[in-house]
Design a protein around this motif. Structure first.
Motif, short mmCIF file in Angstrom:
data_model
loop_
_atom_site.label_atom_id
_atom_site.label_comp_id
_atom_site.label_asym_id
_atom_site.label_seq_id
_atom_site.Cartn_x
_atom_site.Cartn_y
_atom_site.Cartn_z
N PHE A 141 54.82 33.36 -8.71
CA PHE A 141 54.14 33.35 -7.41
C PHE A 141 54.69 34.45 -6.51
CE2 PHE A 141 54.39 31.84 -2.95
CZ PHE A 141 53.05 31.99 -2.62
N GLY A 142 55.98 34.65 -6.54
CA GLY A 142 56.58 35.71 -5.73
C GLY A 142 56.07 37.09 -6.09
N ARG A 143 55.64 37.27 -7.35
CA ARG A 143 55.16 38.58 -7.79
C ARG A 143 53.67 38.76 -7.52
NH1 ARG A 143 58.54 37.30 -12.24
NH2 ARG A 143 56.74 36.76 -13.55
N ASN A 144 52.86 37.68 -7.68
CA ASN A 144 51.41 37.89 -7.58
C ASN A 144 50.75 37.17 -6.40
OD1 ASN A 144 51.14 35.18 -8.36
ND2 ASN A 144 50.59 35.68 -10.47
N ASN A 145 51.48 36.28 -5.71
CA ASN A 145 50.96 35.58 -4.53
C ASN A 145 49.69 34.78 -4.85
OD1 ASN A 145 51.38 34.99 -1.72
ND2 ASN A 145 49.55 36.19 -1.25
N GLU A 146 49.55 34.32 -6.09
CA GLU A 146 48.37 33.55 -6.48
C GLU A 146 48.61 32.05 -6.29
OE1 GLU A 146 47.03 34.47 -10.40
OE2 GLU A 146 46.36 36.49 -9.86
N LEU A 147 47.51 31.34 -6.01
CA LEU A 147 47.59 29.90 -5.81
C LEU A 147 48.03 29.17 -7.08
CD1 LEU A 147 44.32 29.29 -3.76
CD2 LEU A 147 46.66 28.97 -2.95
N LYS A 148 47.60 29.66 -8.24
CA LYS A 148 47.86 28.94 -9.48
C LYS A 148 49.35 28.71 -9.72
CE LYS A 148 46.99 29.13 -14.47
NZ LYS A 148 46.28 29.83 -15.57
N PRO A 149 50.20 29.75 -9.75
CA PRO A 149 51.62 29.47 -9.98
C PRO A 149 52.27 28.68 -8.85
CG PRO A 149 51.28 31.79 -9.47
CD PRO A 149 49.92 31.20 -9.69
N LEU A 150 51.75 28.82 -7.63
CA LEU A 150 52.29 28.04 -6.52
C LEU A 150 52.04 26.55 -6.76
CD1 LEU A 150 53.65 27.92 -3.76
CD2 LEU A 150 51.39 28.23 -2.72
N LEU A 151 50.82 26.21 -7.16
CA LEU A 151 50.51 24.81 -7.44
C LEU A 151 51.27 24.31 -8.66
CD1 LEU A 151 46.68 24.78 -6.67
CD2 LEU A 151 48.51 23.79 -5.29
N TYR A 152 51.40 25.17 -9.67
CA TYR A 152 52.17 24.79 -10.85
C TYR A 152 53.62 24.50 -10.49
CZ TYR A 152 48.91 25.56 -14.75
OH TYR A 152 47.90 25.44 -15.65
N THR A 153 54.17 25.27 -9.54
CA THR A 153 55.54 25.05 -9.10
C THR A 153 55.73 23.64 -8.57
OG1 THR A 153 55.88 27.38 -8.55
CG2 THR A 153 57.31 25.78 -7.46
N HIS A 198 42.29 32.85 -10.17
CA HIS A 198 43.32 33.82 -9.80
C HIS A 198 43.21 34.23 -8.32
CE1 HIS A 198 44.71 34.19 -13.90
NE2 HIS A 198 43.46 34.32 -14.29
N LEU A 199 42.81 33.29 -7.49
CA LEU A 199 42.75 33.57 -6.05
C LEU A 199 44.16 33.69 -5.48
CD1 LEU A 199 39.90 31.19 -4.81
CD2 LEU A 199 39.75 33.63 -5.32
N THR A 200 44.31 34.59 -4.52
CA THR A 200 45.61 34.73 -3.86
C THR A 200 45.67 33.84 -2.64
OG1 THR A 200 44.77 36.62 -2.60
CG2 THR A 200 45.91 37.10 -4.67
N LEU A 201 46.88 33.55 -2.23
CA LEU A 201 47.10 32.73 -1.04
C LEU A 201 46.76 33.54 0.20
CD1 LEU A 201 48.25 30.12 0.25
CD2 LEU A 201 50.49 31.27 0.24
N THR A 202 45.84 33.04 0.99
CA THR A 202 45.49 33.67 2.27
C THR A 202 45.58 32.61 3.35
OG1 THR A 202 43.14 33.24 1.86
CG2 THR A 202 43.98 35.39 1.21
N GLY A 203 46.29 32.92 4.40
CA GLY A 203 46.50 31.91 5.43
C GLY A 203 47.41 30.82 4.90
N GLY A 204 47.25 29.62 5.43
CA GLY A 204 48.06 28.51 4.95
C GLY A 204 49.50 28.62 5.37
N PRO A 205 50.40 27.98 4.65
CA PRO A 205 51.81 27.98 5.02
C PRO A 205 52.42 29.38 4.94
CG PRO A 205 51.50 27.03 2.84
CD PRO A 205 50.14 27.19 3.42
N SER A 206 53.39 29.62 5.79
CA SER A 206 54.07 30.92 5.83
C SER A 206 55.03 31.02 4.65
CB SER A 206 54.85 31.06 7.12
OG SER A 206 55.93 30.13 7.16
N PRO A 207 55.46 32.25 4.30
CA PRO A 207 56.46 32.39 3.24
C PRO A 207 57.73 31.60 3.51
CG PRO A 207 55.46 34.52 3.75
CD PRO A 207 54.94 33.55 4.78
#
Length: 251
Positions: A141-153, A198-207
């Motif tokens: 997620f840190g490399r691609n900012n995609e929702l998928k690995p964030l949710l998998y995390t 493969h959508l990227t995170l836009t808006g939502g929680p901050s880093p």
């Protein structure tokens, strides 16, 4: 949990070259956040006949195939029973989730019997599996900012916590968020991911918020492991040995 075309998938597993003890759906469909363009991860166990195990020519321990069928990408992986059971006796959450997946495409009496031994394979060491998987996905997620690995995390962290506390495998992130009072932003991210794999995170929680939340739930998993009453080692090895021998001799 999103529905899948089970009748269509039954046609797929019927084409496989070896007897299947079971086939289930894993991946994003099991985890509760498939996208419109998600592939379907089929997982299962095949049984090699005795003459492909005891002779000079050994049959395949693992069969893998990825292809398009009616516009849907299918990813099929099956292991021979012996390999699957060896994985089951390790702290491997993947195979537990596949064995116990409620998204069943094909089953058998042997599947039910094998699932009955699952509780004897669950240990405190499974926390390491989920921590490792969460760490890998967090880095992705840190490399691609995609929702998928964030949710998998967060799926991995919450599944691990729930397992340490209850001894029960629960893979659906929506269920976990509710039962564990998980991060409040996850339902919105799950809904957003439905539009694309493969959508990227836009808006939502901050880093900063994401990092703090990741650290919080990672610490929760560590604490849950320390307090867990689960055993250190699996207890089902004798029963699984007998199970493998019996099925192999009747293959």
């Amino acid at each position: 949990m999103t529905a899948v075309d089970v009748p269509g998938l039954r046609e797929v597993v019927a084409e496989q070259p070896y007897r299947l003890l079971f086939a289930t759906v894993s991946g994003a469909h099991l985890y509760g956040f498939p996208s419109a363009d998600s592939d379907v991860d089929l997982r299962g166990v095949h049984l090699l006949p005795a003459d492909e195990v005891i002779g000079l020519r050994h049959g395949p321990e693992t069969l893998e195939r990825m292809w398009l069928r009616d516009g849907v990408e299918l990813d099929l992986v099956t292991h021979d029973l012996l390999k699957f059971v060896r994985l089951l006796l390790r702290p491997n959450g993947y195979v537990l989730e596949q064995l116990l997946s409620p998204l069943v495409v094909q089953t058998s009496d042997a599947h039910a019997e094998l699932a009955g031994h699952a509780a004897g394979c669950i240990t405190r060491r499974h926390a390491h599996h989920y921590r490792g998987f969460a760490h890998t996905q967090w880095q992705l997620f840190g490399r691609n900012n995609e929702l998928k690995p964030l949710l998998y995390t967060f799926r991995a962290l919450l599944t691990g916590i729930n397992l340490m506390r209850t001894g029960v495998i629960e893979a659906d992130l929506s269920v976990l968020v509710e039962s564990l009072d998980g991060p409040s932003f996850l339902p919105e991210l799950i809904a957003a991911k439905a539009a694309g794999e493969h959508l990227t995170l836009t808006g939502g929680p901050s880093p900063e918020q994401l990092w703090q939340t990741y650290e919080q739930w990672l610490a929760e998993l560590v604490a849950a492991q320390e307090k867990s009453t689960l055993p250190e080692q699996p207890s089902a090895e004798p029963q699984l040995h007998d199970f493998v021998v019996r099925l192999r001799l009747t293959a």
